[in-house]
Design an enzyme around this catalytic site. Structure first.
Site, short mmCIF file in Angstrom:
data_model
loop_
_atom_site.label_atom_id
_atom_site.label_comp_id
_atom_site.label_asym_id
_atom_site.label_seq_id
_atom_site.Cartn_x
_atom_site.Cartn_y
_atom_site.Cartn_z
N SER A 166 -10.01 40.63 -3.33
CA SER A 166 -9.03 40.26 -2.31
C SER A 166 -9.16 41.07 -1.02
O SER A 166 -10.19 41.04 -0.37
CB SER A 166 -7.63 40.39 -2.90
OG SER A 166 -6.69 39.85 -2.00
N HIS A 167 -8.13 41.85 -0.71
CA HIS A 167 -8.09 42.57 0.57
C HIS A 167 -8.81 43.91 0.51
O HIS A 167 -8.85 44.63 1.49
CB HIS A 167 -6.63 42.80 0.97
CG HIS A 167 -5.86 43.48 -0.12
ND1 HIS A 167 -5.49 42.82 -1.27
CD2 HIS A 167 -5.42 44.74 -0.25
CE1 HIS A 167 -4.86 43.66 -2.05
NE2 HIS A 167 -4.81 44.84 -1.47
N ASP B 218 -7.04 37.37 4.57
CA ASP B 218 -7.73 38.45 3.85
C ASP B 218 -9.02 37.97 3.20
O ASP B 218 -9.43 36.82 3.37
CB ASP B 218 -6.79 39.09 2.81
CG ASP B 218 -6.55 38.18 1.61
OD1 ASP B 218 -6.63 36.96 1.78
OD2 ASP B 218 -6.29 38.70 0.51
N ASP C 31 -10.07 36.91 0.29
CA ASP C 31 -10.14 35.68 -0.49
C ASP C 31 -9.23 34.57 0.05
O ASP C 31 -9.02 33.56 -0.61
CB ASP C 31 -9.82 35.97 -1.96
CG ASP C 31 -8.42 36.50 -2.15
OD1 ASP C 31 -7.90 37.18 -1.24
OD2 ASP C 31 -7.82 36.23 -3.22
N ASP D 143 -5.96 34.28 0.70
CA ASP D 143 -4.59 33.94 0.30
C ASP D 143 -3.52 34.64 1.15
O ASP D 143 -2.36 34.25 1.12
CB ASP D 143 -4.37 34.17 -1.20
CG ASP D 143 -4.71 35.57 -1.67
OD1 ASP D 143 -5.11 36.40 -0.82
OD2 ASP D 143 -4.60 35.83 -2.89
N ARG D 144 -3.90 35.65 1.92
CA ARG D 144 -2.91 36.32 2.77
C ARG D 144 -3.01 35.85 4.21
O ARG D 144 -4.06 35.40 4.64
CB ARG D 144 -3.14 37.83 2.77
CG ARG D 144 -2.99 38.46 1.42
CD ARG D 144 -3.19 39.95 1.54
NE ARG D 144 -2.94 40.55 0.25
CZ ARG D 144 -2.54 41.79 0.07
NH1 ARG D 144 -2.37 42.58 1.12
NH2 ARG D 144 -2.32 42.26 -1.13
N LYS E 48 -0.76 32.06 -3.20
CA LYS E 48 -0.39 32.15 -1.81
C LYS E 48 -1.55 31.56 -0.99
O LYS E 48 -2.69 31.53 -1.47
CB LYS E 48 -0.07 33.58 -1.41
CG LYS E 48 -1.08 34.63 -1.79
CD LYS E 48 -0.47 36.01 -1.54
CE LYS E 48 -1.46 37.13 -1.82
NZ LYS E 48 -1.43 37.59 -3.20
C1 VG1 Z 1 -0.59 43.95 -3.69
C2 VG1 Z 1 0.65 43.40 -3.02
C3 VG1 Z 1 1.21 42.26 -3.83
C4 VG1 Z 1 0.12 41.18 -4.01
C5 VG1 Z 1 -1.10 41.81 -4.63
C6 VG1 Z 1 -2.26 40.83 -4.73
O1 VG1 Z 1 -0.27 44.46 -4.97
O2 VG1 Z 1 1.61 44.41 -2.83
O3 VG1 Z 1 2.35 41.73 -3.20
O4 VG1 Z 1 0.59 40.15 -4.84
O5 VG1 Z 1 -1.54 42.90 -3.84
O6 VG1 Z 1 -2.62 40.30 -3.48
P1 VG1 Z 1 -0.01 46.02 -5.25
O7 VG1 Z 1 0.19 46.12 -6.74
O8 VG1 Z 1 -1.21 46.73 -4.74
O9 VG1 Z 1 1.21 46.38 -4.47
V1 VG1 Z 1 -4.18 39.72 -3.25
O10 VG1 Z 1 -4.27 39.19 -1.70
O11 VG1 Z 1 -5.01 40.83 -3.97
O12 VG1 Z 1 -4.39 38.44 -4.37
CO CO Z 2 -5.96 38.12 -1.39
#
Ligand code: VG1
Ligand code: CO
Length: 553
Positions: free
Chosen positions: A123-124, A287, A289, A291-292, A386
């Site tokens: 992801s990010h 981001d 992947d 979704d953000r 998302k």
């Molecule tokens: C973070 C965010 C959470 C989100 C998750 C996955 O998790 O706070 O709201 O759902 O990333 O996003 P954490 O446990 O680090 O707070 V993504 O864009 O990785 O699918």
């Molecule tokens: Co993501």
């Protein structure tokens, strides 16, 4: 497509795993580790074996497979295709070069009745040899696998002794087409088309196109990650925005060395462009992947919690939501701005733990239509993830109808509902022991905090958030420390479940000001007292030695 597999390399083999891996516990969003960890012999294979032994419907089922293009993506797809064939899948749907965004994967799972999907992404988190890699598993509803399933997969990883794979090598997926690996059909599709069609069904794209062609310049930053091809097709080819609207639009294995996290710190180039007076009226970024989303207007940044509230309040302007919303949901740390809108609309508002998987049951049972998280995540019942580009189009649809600036829309919203000043402070990569000590120390203090005064108010709730799913009654405890004040202010403390280096402590701060109060303060100023109080209560700077958070949103 030139894939020819000799009988010899189609042989199914069992590979022994010398000792099972004990560090494959999925976090907030799949299994996320350093790229180097994933390159350890048998590491990826072992986790995939545990998935294929656990996921219902594998034999004769369909699997969706793709990723955000980061280093390791292609090799992992090759391994997973051979393992899928060895486990008896009848079909795998993958995309050209394996480029597939998380929301597009969710859509494909749903339209092809797949038993699940594997999305290769951290992801990010940053990518490349020095960055991170990840495996996200989605279920047949298109959403992140529920905790019950990931717990089962994790237990399976602990006693694996071998995995099943075919020997075939060098599978070519660089153009659309179909081929067989043993009895399994592999469909390589374009990956972008189905997603664009879905957006067509939701929005009035002609109206957005009209806006973009009428002196409303926008900038979209794909951060060298997966949304580039989608955004180019959408904004430049379809909606007629000028070439160059999409920046950093080619997915790179290391994201060009940048951190594909759309916030003011990591997407600072775009932020500067919008905040420091360029000619752009609107800016957005997604981001790794896809979704953000981050939304910016000329001279202004839209806090994701406000974004969720504004989308909800204006949902009637989008064709797909014209007839009303079933309900809305937000994650617990997300501000209560959307609650006020839901109240006004007379619909239910649910509060779930952090992580998209918790919205799944509410969406599947049609109790909600729109949902979101403070972490730049917004989505609706159109998929079970998302969806970054969907949120960008949603904003553009509202602006195409209202013909106002982003700043005006924000002011209009606060003038009606009041403003939930909000900020998240992240302390990244702190020593795990220090982070856990801060957390458990505050947790042990909670019972004694009730009724104590704090910031000219008093504490009404101090607990560790526990969630009971309204659909299946499953209980998920330990989802974050809450300190709620009598004036509606909130302070939340959580430890991240997506980081890979040390621990990340997140502090979420919220204070409500009614529409007769000062609505145009800097959030850091409006929240100053709360920020100081939690720092002295939790001894964050003292114990971490950090005098400021790593990221402030
Ligand atoms: C973070 C965010 C959470 C989100 C998750 C996955 O998790 O706070 O709201 O759902 O990333 O996003 P954490 O446990 O680090 O707070 V993504 O864009 O990785 O699918
Ligand atoms: Co993501």
């Amino acid at each position: 497509m030139s894939n020819s597999f000799s009988k010899d390399n189609l042989e199914k083999i069992f590979v022994n795993i010398p000792t099972p891996f004990t560090d494959q516990k999925p976090g907030t969003s799949g299994l996320r580790k350093s790229t180097q960890q994933f390159q350890t012999p048998h590491y990826l294979e072992s986790f995939i074996e545990a998935i294929f032994q656990t996921l219902p419907g594998v034999h004769n089922g369909t699997l969706v497979l793709g990723g955000d293009g980061r280093y390791g993506n292609r090799k992992a797809i090759d391994v997973i295709l051979r393992m899928a064939a060895a486990h008896g899948f009848s079909k795998v749907i993958t995309t050209v070069d394996g480029i597939l965004s998380t929301p597009a994967a969710s859509h494909l799972i749903r339209i092809h009745d797949a038993v699940g999907g594997i999305i290769l992404s951290a992801s990010h988190n940053s990518g490349g040899l020095e960055g991170d890699f990840g495996v996200k598993l989605n279920s047949s509803n298109g959403g992140p696998a529920p905790e019950s399933l990931t717990d089962e997969i994790y237990s399976k990883t602990l006693d694996l002794s071998k995995y099943r794979i075919l020997k075939a090598q060098n599978i070519n997926i660089n153009q659309p087409g179909s081929f067989n690996i043993s009895q399994m059909l592999v469909n390589v599709i374009d990956g972008v088309e189905d997603y664009i069609e879905l957006m067509h069904d939701i929005f009035d794209l002609d109206k957005i196109s009209l806006l973009l062609k009428q002196d409303f310049p926008i900038a979209f930053d794909a951060l060298n990650a997966v949304t580039g091809p989608y955004a180019k097709r959408l904004f430049e080819d379809l909606l007629g925005a000028p070439l160059g609207t999409v920046r950093n639009g080619i997915p790179l294995e290391d994201f060009g060395g940048c951190h594909p996290d759309p916030n003011l710190t990591y997407a600072s180039q775009l932020a500067e462009l919008l905040l420091k007076g360029s000619s752009y009226c609107f800016g957005a970024a997604c981001d790794g992947d896809g979704d953000r989303n981050m939304i910016l207007g000329k001279g202004c940044f839209v806090n994701p919690s406000d974004s969720l509230a504004i989308l909800t309040a204006n949902s009637h302007l989008v064709p797909a939501y014209k007839s009303g919303l079933a309900g809305v949901a937000r994650s617990m740390p997300t501000s209560s701005a959307v609650d006020l809108v839901a109240k006004g609309l007379g619909i239910s508002c649910y509060e779930t733990p952090t992580g998209w998987k918790f919205f799944g049951n509410l969406l599947d049972s049609s109790q909600i239509t729109i949902c979101g998280e403070e972490s730049f995540g917004t989505g609706s019942h159109h998929v079970r993830e998302k969806d970054g580009l969907w949120a960008v189009l949603f904003w553009l649809q509202i602006l195409s109808e209202k013909r106002c600036s982003v700043a005006d829309l924000l002011s209009e919203h606060w003038n009606k509902y009041g403003r939930n000043y909000y900020s998240r402070h992240d302390y990244e990569s702190i020593d795990s022991e220090i982070a856990h000590n801060i957390y458990t120390r505050v947790e042990s203090m909670l019972p004694s905090l009730i009724n104590k005064s704090l910031c000219k108010s008093f504490i009404t709730v101090a607990d560790n958030f526990s969630y009971t799913d309204p659909v299946d009654n499953s209980v998920t405890p330990g989802q974050g420390l809450r300190i709620l004040l009598s004036d509606g202010s909130r302070i939340i403390l959580r430890l991240s479940g997506t980081g890979t280096k040390g621990a990340t402590l997140r502090v979420y701060l919220e204070r409500y000001v009614s529409n007769t109060g000062n609505l145009h303060q800097d959030p850091q100023v409006a929240l100053k007292d709360l920020i100081q109080s939690i720092d002295s209560l939790a001894e964050i700077s003292q114990r971490t030695g950090m005098n400021a958070p790593t990221v402030i949103t």
